[in-house]
Design an enzyme around this catalytic site. Sequence first.
Site, PDB file in Angstrom:
ATOM      1  N   ASP A 234       0.872  -1.150   0.000  1.00 38.58           N
ATOM      2  CA  ASP A 234       0.000   0.000   0.000  1.00 38.58           C
ATOM      3  C   ASP A 234       0.927   1.222   0.000  1.00 38.58           C
ATOM      4  OD1 ASP A 234      -3.152   0.673   1.701  1.00 38.58           O
ATOM      5  OD2 ASP A 234      -2.081   1.763   0.143  1.00 38.58           O
TER       6      ASP A 234
HETATM    7  C1  GLC Z   1      -4.300   4.311  -0.182  1.00 40.74           C
HETATM    8  C2  GLC Z   1      -5.198   3.128   0.050  1.00 40.74           C
HETATM    9  C3  GLC Z   1      -5.173   2.150  -1.086  1.00 40.74           C
HETATM   10  C4  GLC Z   1      -4.931   2.883  -2.387  1.00 40.74           C
HETATM   11  C5  GLC Z   1      -3.527   3.442  -2.335  1.00 40.74           C
HETATM   12  C6  GLC Z   1      -3.217   4.316  -3.555  1.00 40.74           C
HETATM   13  O1  GLC Z   1      -3.764   4.772   1.011  1.00 40.74           O
HETATM   14  O2  GLC Z   1      -5.080   2.418   1.280  1.00 40.74           O
HETATM   15  O3  GLC Z   1      -6.432   1.463  -1.095  1.00 40.74           O
HETATM   16  O4  GLC Z   1      -5.065   2.006  -3.481  1.00 40.74           O
HETATM   17  O5  GLC Z   1      -3.268   4.185  -1.147  1.00 40.74           O
HETATM   18  O6  GLC Z   1      -4.055   5.423  -3.534  1.00 40.74           O
END
Ligand code: GLC
Length: 752
Positions: free
Chosen positions: A232
């Site tokens: 993430d």
């Molecule tokens: C965010 C989310 C994830 C997302 C990623 C990119 O913090 O937790 O679901 O795809 O970062 O935006």
Amino acid sequence: MGEADIARALESLTVEEKAALLSGQSIWEAAGAQRLGVLPVTLTDGPHGLRMQDPDAQGFDLGASAPATCFPTAAALGSSWDPGLLTRIGQALGAEARAAGVSVLLGPGVNIKRSPLCGRNFEYLSEDPVVAGRLGAALVRGIQDAGVGACAKHFAANNQETDRMRVSAEVDERTLREVYLPAFEHIVGVARPCTVMAAYNRVNGVHAAQHRWLLTTVLREEWGFGGVVVSDWCAVTDPVAALAAGLDLEMPGTGGSSAERIVAAVRAGQVTQAALDQAVARVLALPGRTGTGERPAGEPGWPEHHGLARLAAAESAVLLKNEGAILPLDPARGTRVAVIGELARTPVFQGGGSSQVNAIRVDNVLDALTAASERLVLSFEPGYTLSGQDDGTLRAEAVSAAAAADTVLLFLGLPPGAETEGTDRADITLPGNQLRLLQEVAEVSQRVVVVLANGGVVEVASWEENAAVILEGWLGGQAGGAAIADLLLGRANPCGRLAETIPLCLADNPSYLNFPGSEGTVTYGERLYVGYRYYDAKDLPVSYPFGHGLSYTTFAYSGLEATVEGQGDDAAVHVRFTLANTGAVAGKEVAQVYVRDLESSVDRPVRELRAFAKVEVAAGQSTSVEFTLRGRDLAFWSTARGGWTVEAGDFEVSVGASSRDLRLTATVTVDMPPLARGLTGESTVSEWLADPAGGPLLRHAMNNPDGPSRAADPAVLEAIGPLPLSRLNTMSGGRIDIDGLLSQLAATAVVP
Ligand code: GLC
């Protein structure tokens, strides 16, 4: 890149170049290898619509994304219980991502709805892993049909937003295996996503992004995942530990610092060259599976996608109650309809955070009703402010309109910003100003239709007596307004079913005393009793149960047949019954199959959803519905044995319209091949006697030459059953030859 090209690239790339491939070159691009002609790969959100930021954006800029179709959020789509529909939506999402040059779309989110307070429950599909897994897999298949990679997220046990980057989810293995991992397992097994996203949180103390048991032992070695594990965004705290645990791609980039640390670790022997090459190989293979952003000509089909979004929102809405069959609206029963509620004019159709879509267009239900309801005379009053500030004038005007109408359509829900990534809700109640309005409207009208707009469930018990009808519209996406109008006017027949229980109150939720945790830890004390597994185990009354939803028609179930073929893990239970549409209009029923293990050596939920099908049946017609349950559908995860275990005995198979509306039930008996349960001297007398191989041996050993066998005497068995065999031996003066029994068992047991 094919395997041969990858092999050549691994020969050619330096350690520095390899390490650089394992993290982004910008916030939304994974680095390429220009010298080898490997183009950068763009990854971006999100689960219910493309959120493509300006490529030059330096950080998260939630307001600056390109226009895209905003489909219903996952909380809505999860209530459709329709894999075919979700595949179509995945295909549309993939087409829009492809048109924007995106190679990986970061969705679906398949985390289980442990608590209704989780601020991202609007982005997740269900409290149940079978619903989340099957619908998540359908979305992945659709996205990848379009030549774009999908991303099953957030792996794993990311069930809250509070302290999400640090909190440790303390979960026992059986609960992980039976509740929080199966949706990912099913998706990996049947839909083969190009990527899986490692979550922010820790699991039992270890960050998911560097959790070797999760990322390598389970995901790769057990489930056979061959794609890329991406972090993430900003989830990596230690890139070297992450690489060693099985993470392949850190996003976003860290300006080279992670690559430097990886190079130093490889040179110091902390990380093997093989581990580095394995991750690089997977990253190099990604463009070949997802395309590297070739953009097809023309716009990606927005008009058709809007139509699909409207259909999906209609198929996902759940008719919770419909007293007096007030819906669908019938001019013959009064043409004056008061449309009340700012949400009818200013829809809230998605939540906040990284999933937020810049919708191409947004329908509101007021305009849709005005355009469609030729024979109805509509009035409109906002009734309340979305800010929540009390406004007696607005309320009085709305009550006056309600008093003058034959039917009231009252639109209630959570205001903008109430549900967003990064924050959990503090309660599950509707805003006080809206409830006050409902109270006063109910004093002047008996025909109140409440239409809800929310992602996570809201409490209804305290006010539902004021509503003859409740239609749960969820966060229905850009076309949700038109879809609700279609349902109210009978142009569409409600067929959504709850994928999350609506409890009588928040305190009834099993996670209530363990949410959101404290001092960096959240204990999943309810274990596997999440959602209906808990409410049904305690036979706790709920407002509306998992799987519930009404239609404008009715359905009858008959003729259930359940037969077993094979034994144990290889057992197959064939289920068949007849479903009849006993009403006056065509409709879709979600037939659900629940299983209960009646003879289990461990505690198990009183029922678990194991299969479902959404079936369309014409008025007055009937159809045969069939399912086949496999061994895994009967199994529990045995912590003692470290594996899935089917135990011999009777199982109850029920089919019905919700977890609390089981129409037909059959009992089947599953036999087991003789297998060594792993009996030891510490196994109890009862366990020995219950074992197909150990039982006869022990009964023989307990035979009493002077009279009937002690093993046949219930009083004796009750007394000694719980005793570990070795203690019995001591108590019987060494009469039971434990070693002899074990060697006989080893000679007879059939190991599966
Ligand atoms: C965010 C989310 C994830 C997302 C990623 C990119 O913090 O937790 O679901 O795809 O970062 O935006």
